[in-house]
Design a protein around this motif. Structure first.
Motif, mmCIF file in Angstrom:
data_model
loop_
_atom_site.group_PDB
_atom_site.id
_atom_site.type_symbol
_atom_site.label_atom_id
_atom_site.label_comp_id
_atom_site.label_asym_id
_atom_site.label_seq_id
_atom_site.Cartn_x
_atom_site.Cartn_y
_atom_site.Cartn_z
ATOM 1 N N GLN A 157 0.064 -0.824 -4.676
ATOM 2 C CA GLN A 157 1.509 -0.338 -4.893
ATOM 3 C C GLN A 157 1.937 -0.052 -6.427
ATOM 4 O O GLN A 157 0.928 -0.322 -7.270
ATOM 5 C CB GLN A 157 2.539 -1.097 -4.256
ATOM 6 C CG GLN A 157 2.567 -2.548 -5.089
ATOM 7 C CD GLN A 157 3.430 -3.433 -4.241
ATOM 8 O OE1 GLN A 157 4.029 -3.217 -3.498
ATOM 9 N NE2 GLN A 157 3.344 -4.861 -4.395
ATOM 10 N N GLU A 158 2.937 0.377 -6.801
ATOM 11 C CA GLU A 158 3.472 0.707 -8.110
ATOM 12 C C GLU A 158 3.305 -0.373 -8.909
ATOM 13 O O GLU A 158 3.690 -1.544 -8.711
ATOM 14 C CB GLU A 158 4.721 1.327 -8.168
ATOM 15 C CG GLU A 158 5.096 2.009 -9.370
ATOM 16 C CD GLU A 158 6.339 2.725 -9.236
ATOM 17 O OE1 GLU A 158 6.919 3.325 -10.410
ATOM 18 O OE2 GLU A 158 6.962 2.638 -8.249
ATOM 19 N N MET A 205 -5.816 2.706 0.159
ATOM 20 C CA MET A 205 -4.872 1.984 -0.765
ATOM 21 C C MET A 205 -3.735 1.514 0.006
ATOM 22 O O MET A 205 -3.302 0.162 -0.236
ATOM 23 C CB MET A 205 -4.699 2.910 -1.885
ATOM 24 C CG MET A 205 -5.776 3.729 -2.749
ATOM 25 S SD MET A 205 -6.573 2.764 -3.607
ATOM 26 C CE MET A 205 -8.044 3.705 -4.001
ATOM 27 N N GLU A 206 -3.350 2.233 0.884
ATOM 28 C CA GLU A 206 -2.098 1.941 1.472
ATOM 29 C C GLU A 206 -2.329 0.492 2.412
ATOM 30 O O GLU A 206 -1.511 -0.331 2.447
ATOM 31 C CB GLU A 206 -1.639 2.942 2.562
ATOM 32 C CG GLU A 206 -1.145 4.268 2.003
ATOM 33 C CD GLU A 206 0.440 4.244 1.727
ATOM 34 O OE1 GLU A 206 1.027 2.998 2.212
ATOM 35 O OE2 GLU A 206 1.159 5.075 1.345
ATOM 36 N N HIS A 213 -6.779 7.364 0.210
ATOM 37 C CA HIS A 213 -5.312 6.974 0.125
ATOM 38 C C HIS A 213 -5.018 5.948 1.005
ATOM 39 O O HIS A 213 -4.194 5.033 0.926
ATOM 40 C CB HIS A 213 -4.587 8.387 0.377
ATOM 41 C CG HIS A 213 -2.939 8.208 0.443
ATOM 42 N ND1 HIS A 213 -2.160 8.978 1.085
ATOM 43 C CD2 HIS A 213 -2.375 7.268 0.027
ATOM 44 C CE1 HIS A 213 -0.902 8.562 1.059
ATOM 45 N NE2 HIS A 213 -1.185 7.489 0.193
ATOM 46 N N ARG A 231 -3.452 6.961 -7.852
ATOM 47 C CA ARG A 231 -2.046 7.427 -8.149
ATOM 48 C C ARG A 231 -1.001 7.633 -6.921
ATOM 49 O O ARG A 231 -0.139 7.427 -7.000
ATOM 50 C CB ARG A 231 -2.264 8.639 -9.118
ATOM 51 C CG ARG A 231 -2.548 8.215 -10.320
ATOM 52 C CD ARG A 231 -2.150 9.488 -11.563
ATOM 53 N NE ARG A 231 -2.082 9.140 -12.640
ATOM 54 C CZ ARG A 231 -1.941 10.090 -13.818
ATOM 55 N NH1 ARG A 231 -1.819 11.154 -13.525
ATOM 56 N NH2 ARG A 231 -2.109 9.655 -14.914
ATOM 57 N N TYR A 232 -1.610 7.968 -5.648
ATOM 58 C CA TYR A 232 -0.864 8.211 -4.550
ATOM 59 C C TYR A 232 0.095 7.118 -4.348
ATOM 60 O O TYR A 232 1.259 7.409 -3.708
ATOM 61 C CB TYR A 232 -1.617 8.851 -3.468
ATOM 62 C CG TYR A 232 -2.516 10.124 -3.708
ATOM 63 C CD1 TYR A 232 -2.136 11.006 -4.578
ATOM 64 C CD2 TYR A 232 -3.436 10.067 -2.451
ATOM 65 C CE1 TYR A 232 -2.760 12.240 -4.419
ATOM 66 C CE2 TYR A 232 -4.252 11.350 -2.609
ATOM 67 C CZ TYR A 232 -3.673 12.633 -3.778
ATOM 68 O OH TYR A 232 -4.538 13.554 -3.587
ATOM 69 N N VAL A 233 -0.501 6.100 -4.479
ATOM 70 C CA VAL A 233 0.409 4.814 -4.191
ATOM 71 C C VAL A 233 1.102 4.161 -5.428
ATOM 72 O O VAL A 233 1.791 3.199 -5.384
ATOM 73 C CB VAL A 233 -0.360 3.656 -3.479
ATOM 74 C CG1 VAL A 233 -1.005 4.066 -2.269
ATOM 75 C CG2 VAL A 233 -1.503 3.374 -4.407
ATOM 76 N N TYR A 265 1.468 9.602 8.125
ATOM 77 C CA TYR A 265 1.148 10.793 7.604
ATOM 78 C C TYR A 265 0.381 11.628 8.707
ATOM 79 O O TYR A 265 0.141 10.969 9.764
ATOM 80 C CB TYR A 265 0.119 10.724 6.519
ATOM 81 C CG TYR A 265 0.452 9.884 5.203
ATOM 82 C CD1 TYR A 265 1.339 10.291 4.355
ATOM 83 C CD2 TYR A 265 0.277 8.478 5.280
ATOM 84 C CE1 TYR A 265 1.710 9.494 3.200
ATOM 85 C CE2 TYR A 265 0.620 7.680 4.428
ATOM 86 C CZ TYR A 265 1.519 8.102 3.433
ATOM 87 O OH TYR A 265 1.949 7.144 2.079
#
Length: 377
Positions: free
Chosen positions: A71-72, A65-66, A62, A91-93, A235
């Motif tokens: 992103q979306e 990705m961040e 995750h 999918r988390y992002v 987080y």
């Protein structure tokens, strides 16, 4: 069911017990000096610039990705023959996982040729998973990434200290992610690590793992800082020092354990060499592997189904598993447009994971293979 030969056996002794006791007696059990020591060991063992200890490999994926800015609306190509966390993290992002096929029955890693066919103007990254600890074809994948301006994330949860040419897996792409789940080569119950040679990405990951705070509790407790700011929406992804202490011991044991696993794999290959109905993937693989698992693929000519053979092995006291149900077939990912991974689906229906651990005796390997020869006809 109790198995005479389990799928995995934890490589623990009094060293792990003493390491935990030392942390408990220190009175500092959350993220602190042991987490930092484990990160420094990873940098040394893996010859990488930056290591960030985390709660598990899923959050490492995750954060990858961040920090890479996915992103979306973005698309990320990944294998379907992997644990679902590989795709979930995309999918988390808000990005979309686009599933690629494997190369073949002999090579269960992502197919570079299929990657090429899946690239669109929305594609922003490729996630590879080094299945069983065997390296994906990283030269081809990096070339594809460069040509299309794509990021590369390595899911190296199966491959601590595995190699591709002269590099450790997890240090080749932009970011590498590792798992310390209880059945992994390096086991702490839960835990993970993010590796990168990019300082900016590492600093972002460290910030995001702890609520976007500019200092950690241990820094303040030791008087290195008295306050903090929150500069990003982060987080709680920190590893604690109890698990880090286990990781330190486990990493120290890892090279010897991997050499033992290599001998177990050789024993399997020798025992199954003349069995026409069983294929052993990754035979003659040119690079060192962690041998996290030992998968076999049944021939299409075998009369019994994969599940019937697994059941017979279980009744013989041999635990097995399947790595993995293809992610694109799960209800949450089911989409007719994304079907058609013929090689992945075919292999899955004939795939069995046999016991693999350093302490697995050769006579037990022979017994497993003897039973396989009886059932896979």
């Amino acid at each position: 069911m109790d198995y005479n030969i389990p799928l995995f056996d934890l490589n623990y002794d009094d060293k792990e017990e003493n390491a935990v006791l030392d942390v408990l007696r220190s009175k500092w059990i959350s993220t602190g000096p042991k987490s930092q020591e484990l990160e420094e060991m990873f940098c040394e063992y893996f010859k990488v610039e930056h290591a960030v200890s985390l709660t598990n490999c899923t959050v490492a994926l995750h954060l990858a990705m961040e920090v890479l800015g996915l992103q979306e609306g973005d698309e990320v190509i990944c294998p379907s023959l992997t644990f679902v966390a590989t795709a979930n993290a995309i999918r988390y992002v808000g990005a979309k996982p686009v599933f690629a096929d494997i190369k073949s029955e002999e090579t269960l890693t992502i197919d570079p040729e299929h990657i090429k066919k899946l690239i669109t103007d929305k594609t922003k990254a490729i996630v590879v998973m080094h299945y069983a600890g065997f390296a994906c074809e990283m030269d081809e994948i990096l070339s594809i990434a460069r040509e299309n301006n794509l990021k590369v994330i390595e899911d190296a949860c199966h491959g601590p200290l595995s190699e591709f040419k002269d590099k450790k897996l997890g240090t080749i792409g932009d970011v590498g992610c590792f798992s310390f789940f209880s059945n992994k080569n390096l086991s702490t119950g839960e835990g993970g690590m993010l590796l990168t040679n990019n300082r900016e990405l590492a600093e972002k990951a460290k910030l995001m793992r702890s609520h976007g705070m500019t200092t950690m509790s241990y820094n303040r407790a030791k008087g290195h800082s008295t306050s903090y700011d929150v500069v990003a929406l982060g987080y709680n992804y920190r590893m604690d020092d109890i698990r880090a202490s286990l990781g330190i011991v486990q990493l120290g044991k890892l090279p010897e354990d991997l050499e033992k696993r290599s001998k177990v794999r050789f024993a399997y290959e020798r025992a199954l060499e003349s069995v026409n109905n069983i294929k052993v993937p990754f035979k003659n693989h040119p690079y060192f592997s962690s041998n996290y698992i030992f998968p076999i693929v049944l021939s299409e000519n075998v009369e019994k189904s994969r599940d019937e053979i697994r059941d017979l092995l279980h009744k013989s006291g041999i635990q097995t598993s399947i790595h993995y149900p293809p992610v694109h077939l799960f209800d949450i990912y089911y989409d007719e447009k994304e079907r058609g991974l013929s090689k992945t689906e075919s292999v899955y229906n004939r795939l069995i994971t046999l016991p693999m651990y350093g302490k697995l005796a050769e006579e037990k390997v022979d017994y497993i293979c003897k039973k396989l020869k009886e059932y896979a006809v």
